[in-house]
Design a protein around this motif. Structure first.
Motif, PDB file in Angstrom:
ATOM      1  N   HIS A  41     -41.833   1.082   1.858  1.00  0.00           N
ATOM      2  CA  HIS A  41     -41.605   1.986   2.990  1.00  0.00           C
ATOM      3  C   HIS A  41     -42.943   2.581   3.385  1.00  0.00           C
ATOM      4  O   HIS A  41     -43.854   2.699   2.560  1.00  0.00           O
ATOM      5  CB  HIS A  41     -40.620   3.088   2.599  1.00  0.00           C
ATOM      6  N   ALA A  78     -30.231   1.427  -0.382  1.00  0.00           N
ATOM      7  CA  ALA A  78     -30.028  -0.024  -0.331  1.00  0.00           C
ATOM      8  C   ALA A  78     -31.067  -0.725   0.520  1.00  0.00           C
ATOM      9  O   ALA A  78     -31.570  -1.802   0.157  1.00  0.00           O
ATOM     10  CB  ALA A  78     -28.614  -0.328   0.179  1.00  0.00           C
ATOM     11  N   ASP A  79     -31.409  -0.161   1.687  1.00  0.00           N
ATOM     12  CA  ASP A  79     -32.384  -0.826   2.548  1.00  0.00           C
ATOM     13  C   ASP A  79     -33.778  -0.823   1.926  1.00  0.00           C
ATOM     14  O   ASP A  79     -34.553  -1.764   2.099  1.00  0.00           O
ATOM     15  CB  ASP A  79     -32.414  -0.182   3.937  1.00  0.00           C
ATOM     16  N   ARG A 105     -34.557  -0.659  -8.161  1.00  0.00           N
ATOM     17  CA  ARG A 105     -33.702  -0.985  -7.010  1.00  0.00           C
ATOM     18  C   ARG A 105     -32.311  -0.372  -7.131  1.00  0.00           C
ATOM     19  O   ARG A 105     -31.652  -0.128  -6.126  1.00  0.00           O
ATOM     20  CB  ARG A 105     -33.628  -2.504  -6.842  1.00  0.00           C
ATOM     21  N   GLU A 122     -33.822  -3.466  -0.844  1.00  0.00           N
ATOM     22  CA  GLU A 122     -33.984  -4.804  -0.271  1.00  0.00           C
ATOM     23  C   GLU A 122     -35.424  -5.060   0.151  1.00  0.00           C
ATOM     24  O   GLU A 122     -35.912  -6.198   0.109  1.00  0.00           O
ATOM     25  CB  GLU A 122     -33.059  -4.950   0.940  1.00  0.00           C
ATOM     26  N   ALA A 123     -36.138  -3.989   0.530  1.00  0.00           N
ATOM     27  CA  ALA A 123     -37.518  -4.141   0.996  1.00  0.00           C
ATOM     28  C   ALA A 123     -38.538  -4.168  -0.138  1.00  0.00           C
ATOM     29  O   ALA A 123     -39.717  -4.474   0.093  1.00  0.00           O
ATOM     30  CB  ALA A 123     -37.859  -3.003   1.961  1.00  0.00           C
TER      31      ALA A 123
END
Length: 389
Positions: free
Chosen positions: A195, A248-249, A243, A252-253
């Motif tokens: 992020h 969740a996003d 994780r 996944e990243a």
């Protein structure tokens, strides 16, 4: 040898102080028990407050930091399936900069070497003497010979285990400490961040942090019991656990990769009082330690340096003792505010099973209040970007 100020320790606080003194025309010698390569091999924090960035600019050492550092205008909190972004820039008109402490230290070392200032590495058995009087001095061993440096003042920038704090034990030193019942398992990897901003996650499985050092190097942490061992964690096990704890996003990243460094750091709060003992001053980790949750360790050392430099500058340029006499009280006022914030952030984002159901409900209420209150977010933002000096 004689100098005006002996600085024990060549970490960021000692180096920044040395450069500020040099710019003011005040002579200083830095001593360190290890060598440059060892110091630059240590993995440390990477979030700089506005004040720390300003000090780097003041000594003319900020060019590479501004080229490679990442300006962050916000930080995110994750909890109970929710996300709350703290708009640092919007709430305070200030930001933080992500720039690894190792790189900052390298910049400071290179800058110091460029003007030929004296740093003595591999100085063994460094010992401050007679700092209660008007003629302090420091001795050290190097190449089988004992050396002595006479000086006016000694700045102890040598960390919790250094000789400066040890020298003032039994001389009226009071200590205050809190040890937290967990540690941070941290992994550094050459992978892009998940992020663009830091994410602090409160999860039933425990705390997690998604941090970064650059656009290609990431630093991640998960809360673990104090008795856990690094050897028990494979890279795959760490990535899987991380994780599980982040949104969740973000999970996944997350780009996985082999760890460059993996370690478990215990968390504790520690403050020594006072910070002044005659002509010896405790600076940075020699006088205080904060849990890393609020990103205050390096930054708090930098504010100590600011106060001490002002005192030394006034002593030499204006023959005034007011600044050095006020150093301990000025520094401790800001230290305790940073300790409070770091403790609060730690209590807010970590799981404390020993607090029971009531404690957990209070934590959830606090997070819910924070998410809905601009006043609460502003208070967090003000502390995160750094209180003024």
């Amino acid at each position: 040898m004689r100098t005006q100020v002996v600085i024990i320790g060549s970490g960021p606080s000692g180096l920044i102080l040395g450069e500020l003194l040099h710019k003011a025309g005040i002579d200083a010698v830095i001593l360190d028990r290890v060598n440059r390569d060892y110091i630059l091999g240590r993995i440390r924090a990477g979030v700089l407050e506005t004040g720390t960035v300003g000090l780097m600019d003041e000594i003319g050492c900020g060019a590479r930091m501004h080229r490679k550092g990442l300006i962050h205008e916000g930080v995110e909190l994750s909890f109970s399936g929710r996300r709350c972004r703290i708009d640092l820039a919007g709430l305070t008109s200030s930001t933080v900069m992500v720039y690894g402490q190792t790189e900052l230290t390298r910049d400071l070392m290179d800058h110091r070497e460029s003007h030929g200032a004296t740093t003595i590495y591999n100085a063994a058995d460094v010992t401050p003497h007679d700092f209660d009087g008007d003629r302090p001095y420091v001795t050290y061993e190097k190449d089988g010979t004992t050396h002595r440096i006479d000086c006016d003042f000694i700045a102890g920038c040598d960390g919790y285990h250094g000789p400066s704090r040890a020298a003032v034990e039994g001389r009226g030193l009071e200590t205050h400490e809190m040890v937290y019942p967990f540690g941070w398992l941290g992994v550094l990897a050459d992978v892009p961040p998940a992020h663009e901003e830091l994410i602090y996650a409160n999860h039933p499985r425990g705390f997690a942090l998604c941090s970064q050092r650059s656009l290609t190097r990431s630093r991640y942490y998960v809360q673990v019991p104090l008795d856990d061992r690094v050897e028990a964690w494979s890279d795959d096990a760490f990535w899987d656990e991380l994780r599980r704890r982040v949104p969740a996003d973000i999970a996944e990243a997350v780009v996985t990769g082999p760890s460059i460094e993996k370690s478990i750091a215990p968390l504790r709060s520690f403050v020594a009082e006072p910070l002044t003992f005659g002509r010896l001053f405790l600076v940075g980790d020699a006088g205080h330690i904060v849990p890393p949750t609020g990103a205050k360790g390096l930054n708090l050392a930098a504010s100590d340096v600011h106060y001490l430099f002002e005192g030394l500058r006034d002593f030499y340029l204006d023959t005034s003792r007011a600044g050095i006499d006020a150093y301990s009280a000025r520094a401790l006022s800001r230290i305790w505010k940073a300790e409070r914030f770091s403790w609060w952030m730690t209590k807010l984002m970590h799981r404390f099973p020993e607090d029971g159901d009531f404690g957990q409900k209070i934590q959830e209420a606090e997070l819910d209040y924070l998410a809905g209150s601009i006043a609460a977010q502003t208070a967090l933002a003000e502390n995160y970007v750094g209180l003024p000096y």
